[in-house]
Scaffold this motif. Structure first.
Motif, mmCIF file in Angstrom:
data_model
loop_
_atom_site.group_PDB
_atom_site.id
_atom_site.type_symbol
_atom_site.label_atom_id
_atom_site.label_comp_id
_atom_site.label_asym_id
_atom_site.label_seq_id
_atom_site.Cartn_x
_atom_site.Cartn_y
_atom_site.Cartn_z
ATOM 1 N N HIS A 185 0.810 -1.334 0.106
ATOM 2 C CA HIS A 185 0.183 -0.220 0.039
ATOM 3 C C HIS A 185 0.886 1.250 0.100
ATOM 4 C CE1 HIS A 185 -3.548 -2.638 1.848
ATOM 5 N NE2 HIS A 185 -3.462 -2.726 0.623
ATOM 6 N N ALA A 186 2.002 1.221 0.724
ATOM 7 C CA ALA A 186 3.006 2.422 0.870
ATOM 8 C C ALA A 186 3.446 2.801 -0.729
ATOM 9 C CB ALA A 186 3.829 2.152 1.741
ATOM 10 N N ILE A 187 3.689 1.539 -1.389
ATOM 11 C CA ILE A 187 4.258 1.714 -2.805
ATOM 12 C C ILE A 187 3.276 2.237 -3.603
ATOM 13 C CG2 ILE A 187 5.190 0.432 -4.771
ATOM 14 C CD1 ILE A 187 6.612 -1.465 -2.908
ATOM 15 N N GLY A 188 1.870 1.599 -3.551
ATOM 16 C CA GLY A 188 0.959 2.329 -4.170
ATOM 17 C C GLY A 188 0.724 3.659 -4.208
ATOM 18 N N ALA A 189 0.940 4.137 -2.736
ATOM 19 C CA ALA A 189 0.566 5.522 -2.349
ATOM 20 C C ALA A 189 1.611 6.599 -2.857
ATOM 21 C CB ALA A 189 0.249 5.847 -1.111
ATOM 22 N N LEU A 190 3.031 6.095 -3.428
ATOM 23 C CA LEU A 190 3.996 6.953 -3.672
ATOM 24 C C LEU A 190 3.677 7.862 -4.847
ATOM 25 C CD1 LEU A 190 7.080 4.409 -3.577
ATOM 26 C CD2 LEU A 190 6.756 6.494 -2.140
ATOM 27 N N PRO A 191 4.203 8.993 -4.836
ATOM 28 C CA PRO A 191 4.075 9.923 -6.179
ATOM 29 C C PRO A 191 4.324 9.135 -7.125
ATOM 30 C CG PRO A 191 5.030 11.252 -4.355
ATOM 31 C CD PRO A 191 4.885 9.700 -3.940
ATOM 32 N N GLU A 192 3.829 9.633 -8.343
ATOM 33 C CA GLU A 192 4.017 8.509 -9.601
ATOM 34 C C GLU A 192 5.517 8.318 -9.894
ATOM 35 O OE1 GLU A 192 2.335 8.547 -14.300
ATOM 36 O OE2 GLU A 192 2.123 10.130 -13.023
ATOM 37 N N ARG A 193 6.169 9.438 -10.093
ATOM 38 C CA ARG A 193 7.562 9.062 -10.569
ATOM 39 C C ARG A 193 8.355 8.461 -9.604
ATOM 40 N NH1 ARG A 193 11.788 13.494 -13.511
ATOM 41 N NH2 ARG A 193 10.214 12.826 -15.046
ATOM 42 N N LEU A 194 8.347 8.479 -8.228
ATOM 43 C CA LEU A 194 9.006 7.736 -7.129
ATOM 44 C C LEU A 194 8.338 6.116 -7.544
ATOM 45 C CD1 LEU A 194 8.937 9.910 -4.105
ATOM 46 C CD2 LEU A 194 10.741 9.781 -5.832
ATOM 47 N N ARG A 195 7.020 6.157 -7.360
ATOM 48 C CA ARG A 195 6.626 4.675 -7.808
ATOM 49 C C ARG A 195 7.250 3.863 -8.815
ATOM 50 N NH1 ARG A 195 1.781 6.011 -7.612
ATOM 51 N NH2 ARG A 195 1.018 5.676 -9.846
ATOM 52 N N ALA A 196 7.358 4.867 -10.037
ATOM 53 C CA ALA A 196 8.141 4.207 -11.261
ATOM 54 C C ALA A 196 9.413 3.828 -11.062
ATOM 55 C CB ALA A 196 7.918 5.346 -12.232
ATOM 56 N N VAL A 197 10.097 4.616 -10.337
ATOM 57 C CA VAL A 197 11.524 4.283 -9.934
ATOM 58 C C VAL A 197 11.776 2.966 -9.213
ATOM 59 C CG1 VAL A 197 13.572 4.996 -8.926
ATOM 60 C CG2 VAL A 197 12.433 6.560 -10.221
ATOM 61 N N VAL A 198 10.817 3.073 -7.972
ATOM 62 C CA VAL A 198 10.798 1.732 -7.085
ATOM 63 C C VAL A 198 10.384 0.404 -8.043
ATOM 64 C CG1 VAL A 198 9.633 0.649 -5.283
ATOM 65 C CG2 VAL A 198 10.425 3.018 -5.058
ATOM 66 N N THR A 199 9.449 0.516 -8.689
ATOM 67 C CA THR A 199 8.809 -0.613 -9.516
ATOM 68 C C THR A 199 10.105 -0.969 -10.644
ATOM 69 O OG1 THR A 199 6.742 0.199 -9.331
ATOM 70 C CG2 THR A 199 7.090 -1.515 -11.148
ATOM 71 N N ALA A 200 10.604 -0.201 -11.255
ATOM 72 C CA ALA A 200 11.402 -0.571 -12.263
ATOM 73 C C ALA A 200 12.781 -1.082 -11.622
ATOM 74 C CB ALA A 200 11.894 0.714 -13.139
ATOM 75 N N TYR A 201 13.351 -0.524 -10.648
ATOM 76 C CA TYR A 201 14.529 -0.929 -9.868
ATOM 77 C C TYR A 201 14.430 -2.134 -8.986
ATOM 78 C CZ TYR A 201 19.062 -0.609 -7.876
ATOM 79 O OH TYR A 201 20.516 -0.977 -7.097
#
Length: 289
Positions: A185-201
């Motif tokens: 849920h914390a990842i899902g609530a991240l701002p879009e750009r931060l979530r994109a970096v976490v997901t990709a990396y």
């Protein structure tokens, strides 16, 4: 005849039973490898860890005695984690000085982030440490090549502390599953750009330069975004699970604090306890993200 049956029921598992145990618990190896890779540099071979984990799973099945009343999942988990740590110890070449410098850089970065209210730039970090930016990059390169450094530098205690000595009870298992749900849920609530970096990396395991090209920024900026996302995730989890770990600055007022409070509320709005538990199996194994 009766004594033979009793002897067979109290003995170790048969070959077919061992094969069934191994097949049923293959996802456990993948889960434990993913869990450990999250603490390690990107160059560490997933295949080597999986191979060590599979061998440990097979040995665990061979030595498993169901008459002891210990669930096989818990029995195998301890042995797989131990095998993964042994594999990492064999790869460790980092000197004590490398580990010491890396811990100093990490601590300084945390202090600067708290003081500035944002992730410090590489120049600011280097100036605070009293070194040249090129030397800071050298330290970072050494860290990326040091395997056991991640276990000692990013966890509280030694590598052996990652291997639990006791089997979790029902309450511990629920708390473990809830933490994983909160992380989703914390990842899902991240701002879009931060979530994109976490997901990709972390989840897609894409290289830093690939992510930088996609976002149209430098690799250094991606690194800063990653650090910012990790700190926000940490604070978001602490807010819901361990509020006493939040420092005084994070509780103070101001624009930054209001943004964080909005983020914490978004995490809470992602779902209830049942929604958080839905991210893991009843045994606490995460489902695919």
């Amino acid at each position: 005849m009766t004594s033979t049956i009793q002897e067979r029921s109290s003995s170790a598992t048969t070959t077919r039973e061992r094969d069934d145990l191994v097949r049923a618990h293959l996802p456990l190896v993948g889960h434990l490898v993913r869990e450990m890779l999250g603490r390690l540099p990107a160059h560490v071979s997933r295949e080597d860890l999986v191979s060590a984990g599979m061998a440990a799973l097979a040995h665990a099945a061979k030595g498993f005695d169901p008459s002891r009343g210990i669930p096989f999942g818990s029995f195998a988990t301890t042995r797989i984690r131990g095998a993964l740590l042994d594999e990492l110890r064999g790869l460790d070449w980092a000197s004590r000085s490398v580990r010491t410098r890396a811990r100093k850089v990490e601590l300084t970065q945390q202090e600067l982030t708290a003081a500035l209210g944002r992730t410090p730039t590489q120049t600011e970090l280097a100036e605070t440490l009293g070194i040249a930016p090129d030397e800071l990059k050298t330290i970072d390169d050494d860290v990326q090549r040091a395997v056991v450094l991640s276990l000692q530098g990013f966890t509280a205690g030694t590598a052996e502390d990652l291997v639990p000595e006791r089997n979790p009870g029902p309450e511990d298992l629920i708390l473990h599953r809830e933490r994983i749900g909160y992380l989703h849920h914390a990842i899902g609530a991240l701002p879009e750009r931060l979530r994109a970096v976490v997901t990709a990396y972390f989840f897609e395991e894409r290289p830093m330069n690939d992510i930088a090209r996609e976002l149209g920024v430098t690799e250094s900026r991606v690194s800063q975004l990653r650090a910012e996302a990790l700190m926000l995730l940490r604070d978001g989890l602490n807010n819901h699970l361990d509020p006493h770990l939040l420092n005084a600055q994070e509780r103070a007022g101001g624009c930054v604090a209001r943004r964080r409070e909005a983020y914490y509320s978004q995490i809470a709005g992602q779902g209830d306890l049942n929604a958080r538990l839905a991210h893991t199996s009843p045994l606490g194994v995460p489902y695919n993200l």
